[in-house]
Scaffold this active site. Structure first.
Site, PDB file in Angstrom:
ATOM      1  CG  HIS A 421      -2.128  -0.853   1.049  1.00 62.30           C
ATOM      2  ND1 HIS A 421      -2.650  -1.623   2.062  1.00 62.30           N
ATOM      3  CD2 HIS A 421      -2.918  -1.086  -0.028  1.00 62.30           C
ATOM      4  CE1 HIS A 421      -3.710  -2.277   1.622  1.00 62.30           C
ATOM      5  NE2 HIS A 421      -3.893  -1.967   0.361  1.00 62.30           N
ATOM      6  CB  SER A 702      30.504   3.575 -34.968  1.00 59.98           C
ATOM      7  OG  SER A 702      29.786   3.891 -33.798  1.00 59.98           O
ATOM      8  CB  CYS A 751      24.325  -1.076 -32.701  1.00 59.67           C
ATOM      9  SG  CYS A 751      25.727  -2.195 -32.918  1.00 59.67           S
TER      10      CYS A 751
END
Length: 798
Positions: A421, A702, A751
């Site tokens: 809760h 890269s 990527c």
């Protein structure tokens, strides 16, 4: 069974009775009447009506006295609120029931006794008439009494439930939400007890509570009665179930988290309100096991789907597994009110701009960041010490703390899980909370500044000092068309449900190394070598693998969980998963790693990538990765998961790795499988056409391509200035790779870090004809908009 005015059987109720018996009891009746034939079990019983409550308060001018007290109350004065609430509750408990109401309860209780054929134990729960409406959450504000035995105890518990409408938290909440006190009534539900004290219990949501992702069911579970989970007394087990796989009859559990489950609530011999339950410690061996099986997780998730489909909205459901008959019962079902009400056309993200020493960590609630001085609070009596902007630190909170929780910049607790809760209220208030830290009250010091970050995945961190952070607001309402596919680089699967909300065309790079380092932490040779390991390493491996059948199963299943989470989050878009590309120094840092890894002078150019998979020394480890990926695709059905092979130095390696994957059930084209090669070595670009004969395309790395082409160590601070993916030599390599793929009609994406850091490189790659750019998530929207603007400008110039 009932007179209809004051008491009514649950089996006579439906959702149309909300004003009569409150949302909770109306929902129980709805499920008994409408969902039982679909297998949903709900314990029977009866409910008192709103009319019963109002007639009770009308006696002796009690309602008027209550109104007078509340009219002059300042709810921001915590002490005055506590005093007023205690006075009102005492008046209610001391007030006798009208004879007609007492008789009606007795008449409804007798058939329950007769049906049981023996002494019966019941649960007495509250149901407010304004409760569980789609735009409000009254979760946990009123009391529940368990293991109540005998008519006198039932009557007393009903009165205590009535009184709980004036708990401090309930008074405060009604004022803040604009509800008139006199406009809310209370119904008491009396149900047969489910003996989860002998089994397990918990809470489930039909969406992810942090991101709002609606294709999963989140289930929490602990031993004993579910109040420990609801109240935040324990750190429960957590499970995610993927809905489409469940509907298709496939394996559908896509993530598990073993909770500490230190306590469980059981029944006592005294069966009256306030004395009927107790908490006890759970033996260590049981803590290290999951409290329910995968089969039970999937059974629960099926019930959740039935309930959600019936109510046509996300749901918050409490459940219990009866240890005596072994069956699972639904105890409550109410609308989920936090994520379901949030706008979906905007995305607000928080990000730390600094880091410092981590003082504590636990489960993250709220995906926000907050800073302030630590305020250590031992118990509710000290709540008034909390000042606006403090970081509230305590053993555990419950909904009683709501009046001061809203003052806090953040909340940190020793105990609790993501469905308790207090967590629900923290989300509703928009306050970051880290729950279940275990030792927060011991390691955090009064008045010392800390930063609480819940913006880094499932784990929340408490950092030393006040750290700088930023808020990023993204409008997703009207994204223009991009001239190229935009995918994402994602390491942490725990962030996948949040990141899938960004505009995207899938995942261009998912790294297995992150899953191995963060979710597993053990060298694969160590799990394969268990149990023949030295004592200290063996013990560490056992601790990592707690909850799973054996260390090998643990390793494979954690890989499955990480990859499946990504695949599920982005389905049906492609998710390209790169096979592990740890270097030897990185593998050495895993548990047991020093036993198996060589010491290399230059690990960057050493035993990594495809050469490692093909080595007899590592092949059995690689087979674990293949086993996991095959399960994700073939058993869970996430065929959008594709494979990327990193660091393929030679054509001979290309031939062998494709054969090795096929030998492990991952053949190109089988079940639509694409195998992509990471193009990151100059030889890959120079011989691109030949490499493409073995693969379905390239994903350009890269980072490595730049360091290999320019002979620059990317980790060297001395040479960092010369590292630039836009160097003409590097761009020539990228050009060769892209053109070869276009000529062959095969996929080509990138990527590496370059396009995320340099929008001009992203533009150049687009002009070169690259198919997709995989970006870091925090640059997706900005780069998308930049490329769309540039494309529009170029179009006008033609």
């Amino acid at each position: 069974m009932s007179d209809g005015k004051y008491v009514v059987g649950l089996d006579q109720l439906s959702l149309s009775d909300m004003e009569r018996v409150g949302g909770k009891n109306a929902s129980l009746g709805e499920m008994i009447n409408k969902l039982a034939h679909l297998g949903v079990r709900v314990p029977g019983g009866f409910a008192t009506t709103a009319a019963a409550y109002r007639d009770f308060l009308a006696q002796n001018g009690l309602q008027k006295r209550i109104g007078e007290v509340l009219a002059r109350l300042n709810i921001e004065d915590v002490k005055a609120l506590a005093k007023a609430g205690a006075q009102i509750r005492q008046w209610i408990v001391e007030q006798p029931f009208p004879p007609q109401l007492e008789q009606a309860i007795a008449q409804a209780y007798q058939p329950m006794l007769a049906q049981a054929g023996q002494e019966i134990s019941v649960a007495v729960r509250s149901s407010a008439t304004a409760e569980d409406l789609p735009d409000a959450s009254f979760a946990g504000q009123q009391e529940t009494f368990l293991n109540i035995h005998g008519l006198d105890s039932v009557l007393h518990a009903v009165k205590e439930v009535f009184a709980s409408l004036y708990n401090d938290r309930a008074i405060s909440y009604r004022v803040h939400q604009g509800f008139e006190h006199s406009g809310v009534a209370l119904s008491a539900g009396v149900q047969r007890m489910v003996r989860s004290d002998l089994g397990a219990a918990g809470v489930m949501f039909t969406l992810d509570t942090e991101s709002g992702f609606d294709q999963v069911v989140l289930i929490t579970s602990a031993y004993g009665l579910g109040e420990t989970v609801v109240q935040g007394q324990v750190n429960p087990d957590e499970f995610y179930v993927y809905k489409p796989a469940l509907r298709a009859g496939r394996k559908s559990v896509i993530r598990r988290n073993l909770g500490s489950k230190a306590l469980r609530m059981t029944l006592t011999g005294a069966r009256s309100a306030g004395k009927s339950v107790q908490t006890e410690e759970v033996p260590e061996a049981e803590r290290r096991r999951f409290s329910i099986t995968d089969a039970e997780v999937e059974e629960l998730a099926r019930y959740a789907l039935v309930i959600e489909e019936h109510y046509q909205r996300p749901m918050d459901i409490e459940w219990g597994r009866d240890g005596s008959d072994g069956k699972i019962y639904i105890l409550q079902a109410r609308p989920e009110t936090v994520k379901a009400s949030q706008k979906v056309d905007t995305l607000r993200r928080y990000r730390l701009k600094q880091r410092s020493e981590i003082l504590a960590k636990g489960r993250a609630i709220g995906q926000r960041i907050g800073s302030g001085p630590v305020r250590l609070i031992k118990n509710a009596a000290e709540m008034d010490r909390v000042r606006p902007g403090d970081v509230l630190v305590t053993d555990m909170t419950d909904p009683d703390w709501e009046p001061v929780m809203k003052r806090a910049a953040a909340i940190v607790t020793n105990r609790g899980g993501r469905t308790c809760h207090a967590a629900i209220i923290a989300r509703e208030l928009g306050i970051p909370a880290v729950v279940g830290c275990g030792d927060a009250t011991a390691v955090l010091n009064e008045a010392k500044p800390v930063t609480v970050s819940c913006a880094e995945g499932d784990t929340g961190f408490v950092y030393r000092g006040t750290l700088e952070s930023e808020v990023i607001d993204l409008s997703l309402a009207a994204m223009p068309k991009a001239p190229v596919k935009i995918t994402m680089n994602i390491g942490n699967p725990e962030l996948a449900f949040e990141f899938q909300r960004l505009p995207n065309d899938g995942v261009g790079l998912a790294r297995l190394e992150f899953i191995i380092a963060r979710m597993i932490g053990v060298h694969p040779k160590a799990v394969l070598g268990y149990p023949d390991l030295p004592g200290d390493i063996k013990l560490a491996v056992e601790q990592h693998a707690s909850g799973y059948a054996d260390p090998v199963t643990f390793y494979v299943e954690k890989l499955v969980e990480g990859v499946a989470t990504l695949g599920a989050a982005f389905w049906p878009k492609p998710v390209i998963v790169r096979l592990s590309d740890f270097k030897s120094n990185e593998y050495s840092s895993l548990t047991g790693g020093n036993r198996y890894e060589p010491r290399e002078e230059n690990p960057m150019l050493g035993f990594r990538g495809t050469a490692r998979y093909l080595s007899a020394k590592f092949r059995d480890c690689f087979e674990l990765e293949c086993r996991a990926l095959k399960k994700v695709r073939d058993e869970i059905g996430l065929t959008n998961v594709e494979i990327m092979v990193p660091f393929v130095r030679t054509l001979d390696e290309a031939t062998q790795v494709i054969e090795l994957l096929a030998d492990n059930g991952l053949a190109r084209g089988k079940n639509g499988l694409r195998i992509i090669m990471m193009c990151e070595i100059p030889s890959n670009a120079i011989l691109a056409e030949q490499f493409l004969e073995h693969f379905d395309g390239f994903s350009i790395g890269s980072n490595d391509m730049t360091q290999m082409t320019l002979a620059l160590d990317r980790d060297s601070g001395i040479m960092a200035e010369g590292f630039d993916e836009r160097d003409p030599a590097v761009k020539h390599m990228l050009h060769l790779a892209i053109q070869a793929c276009r000529k062959a009609g095969k996929y080509v994406g990138i990527c590496g870090q370059g396009p995320s850091d340099h929008p001009d490189l992203a533009k150049w790659l687009t002009e070169e004809g690259i198919e997709s750019l995989s970006l870091n998530p925090d640059t997706v929207v900005e780069t998308w908009l930049y490329l769309a603007r540039e494309a529009a400008t170029a179009g006008k110039g033609k």
